[in-house]
Design an enzyme around this catalytic site. Sequence first.
Site, short mmCIF file in Angstrom:
data_model
loop_
_atom_site.label_atom_id
_atom_site.label_comp_id
_atom_site.label_asym_id
_atom_site.label_seq_id
_atom_site.Cartn_x
_atom_site.Cartn_y
_atom_site.Cartn_z
N ASP A 27 -31.06 -17.73 2.94
CA ASP A 27 -31.24 -16.55 3.39
C ASP A 27 -31.53 -16.50 4.84
O ASP A 27 -31.63 -17.53 5.60
CB ASP A 27 -32.68 -16.02 2.99
N GLY A 28 -30.97 -15.50 5.42
CA GLY A 28 -31.06 -15.05 7.04
C GLY A 28 -29.94 -15.15 7.91
O GLY A 28 -29.94 -14.88 9.06
N GLY B 107 -27.65 -12.54 8.04
CA GLY B 107 -27.74 -11.22 8.60
C GLY B 107 -28.61 -11.11 9.63
O GLY B 107 -28.28 -10.81 10.77
N HIS C 45 -22.69 -14.35 8.42
CA HIS C 45 -22.15 -15.13 7.41
C HIS C 45 -21.20 -16.49 7.57
O HIS C 45 -21.23 -17.67 7.18
CB HIS C 45 -21.60 -14.40 6.15
N THR D 226 -25.64 -12.41 -8.63
CA THR D 226 -25.19 -11.38 -9.51
C THR D 226 -25.49 -10.24 -8.59
O THR D 226 -24.79 -8.95 -8.68
CB THR D 226 -25.41 -11.41 -10.94
N TRP E 192 -23.76 -8.18 -5.63
CA TRP E 192 -22.74 -6.99 -5.78
C TRP E 192 -23.37 -5.82 -5.34
O TRP E 192 -22.50 -4.88 -5.25
CB TRP E 192 -22.27 -7.11 -7.09
N LEU F 201 -22.38 -37.23 -4.27
CA LEU F 201 -23.28 -36.22 -4.62
C LEU F 201 -22.64 -35.23 -5.48
O LEU F 201 -21.34 -34.88 -5.46
CB LEU F 201 -23.64 -35.44 -3.17
N ARG G 91 -36.12 -22.41 0.11
CA ARG G 91 -35.52 -21.45 0.56
C ARG G 91 -35.67 -21.10 1.90
O ARG G 91 -36.85 -21.18 2.50
CB ARG G 91 -36.12 -20.27 -0.12
N LEU H 281 -37.94 -16.47 -6.20
CA LEU H 281 -36.75 -17.54 -6.99
C LEU H 281 -35.56 -16.59 -7.21
O LEU H 281 -34.52 -17.27 -7.11
CB LEU H 281 -37.67 -17.86 -8.14
C1 FPP Z 1 -28.59 -14.06 1.95
O1 FPP Z 1 -29.21 -13.99 3.16
C2 FPP Z 1 -27.36 -14.94 1.94
C3 FPP Z 1 -26.08 -14.72 1.23
C4 FPP Z 1 -26.10 -13.69 0.25
C5 FPP Z 1 -24.88 -15.38 1.61
C6 FPP Z 1 -24.68 -16.71 1.69
C7 FPP Z 1 -23.59 -17.23 2.23
C8 FPP Z 1 -23.50 -18.12 3.05
C9 FPP Z 1 -24.66 -19.16 3.58
C10 FPP Z 1 -22.16 -18.40 3.59
C11 FPP Z 1 -21.04 -19.43 2.95
C12 FPP Z 1 -21.82 -20.34 1.86
C13 FPP Z 1 -20.88 -21.11 1.41
C14 FPP Z 1 -21.43 -22.15 0.29
C15 FPP Z 1 -19.66 -21.53 1.87
P1 FPP Z 1 -28.64 -12.63 4.10
O2 FPP Z 1 -27.42 -12.85 4.85
O3 FPP Z 1 -28.68 -11.47 3.23
O4 FPP Z 1 -29.58 -12.42 5.17
P2 FPP Z 1 -30.63 -11.58 5.69
O5 FPP Z 1 -31.98 -11.91 4.81
O6 FPP Z 1 -31.10 -12.09 7.17
O7 FPP Z 1 -30.22 -10.22 5.47
#
Ligand code: FPP
Length: 222
Positions: A2-3, A5, A19, A48, A51, A113, A164, A171
């Site tokens: 997370d993070g 955004g 991203h 899921t 989406w 790994l 996390r 979770l």
């Molecule tokens: C959740 O945090 C993150 C996601 C839904 C996307 C995760 C994707 C990546 C780390 C990029 C590529 C990954 C791989 C494996 C190549 P958020 O972006 O919603 O963050 P926020 O809580 O700050 O809005």
Amino acid sequence: MDGNGRWATQRGQPRAIGHVAGARAVAPITEAAARHGVQSLTLYAFSTDNWRRPSAETTTLMRLFGSYLSAETARCVATGTKLRVIGRRDRLPWPLVDRIREAEAATAAGTGLSLRIAIDYSSRDAIVRAASGEEVSPTRESFAARLGALDHAGVVPDVDLLIRTGGERRLSDFLLWECAYAELYFTPLLWPDFGPDDLTTALSDFADRERRFGALPQRAVG
Ligand code: FPP
């Protein structure tokens, strides 16, 4: 993970840039995990429920996953990393499904790994699908095997440590069966800022935990 955004917003950038930065943060962490002797690492890239985000964002993420696989497959082969993608595939864009198949085939012989990337993954869905199978009296082991088989994962070992980022403490439908005795580690660091040193910190925190699995502590036995 997370993070992304927030990382972008803090810099006055669109979320997609976060991203991209999040994708860049992946390889250093997988390499560091391998150096630390971690045998199995699962990255929760897209649930899921993700989406429900705007289609522009989900499209960006699907493209990023494809680019990551194209860019990293050779490195995985070179480092003996075995890569699997877990989750549903029927809703993913076909170029991504092709890349997943190529990456899995190219890295199948890896003995280092075991890296799983969860895309369109829901642990609840996986459990429901496994539970509606034909086996009448499954054991824990046979059920775990079925869970993995239905989700392209092979058997996912029990999770020892769940990290996390981004200050969230949930979770969120991640490997619920496998996390029965997972140690939880929450960090306020945003995923793009989470680097190898932070992984080391998380692993040493984990090393200090007393894991009892419901039994008494060792010192209390005998
Ligand atoms: C959740 O945090 C993150 C996601 C839904 C996307 C995760 C994707 C990546 C780390 C990029 C590529 C990954 C791989 C494996 C190549 P958020 O972006 O919603 O963050 P926020 O809580 O700050 O809005």
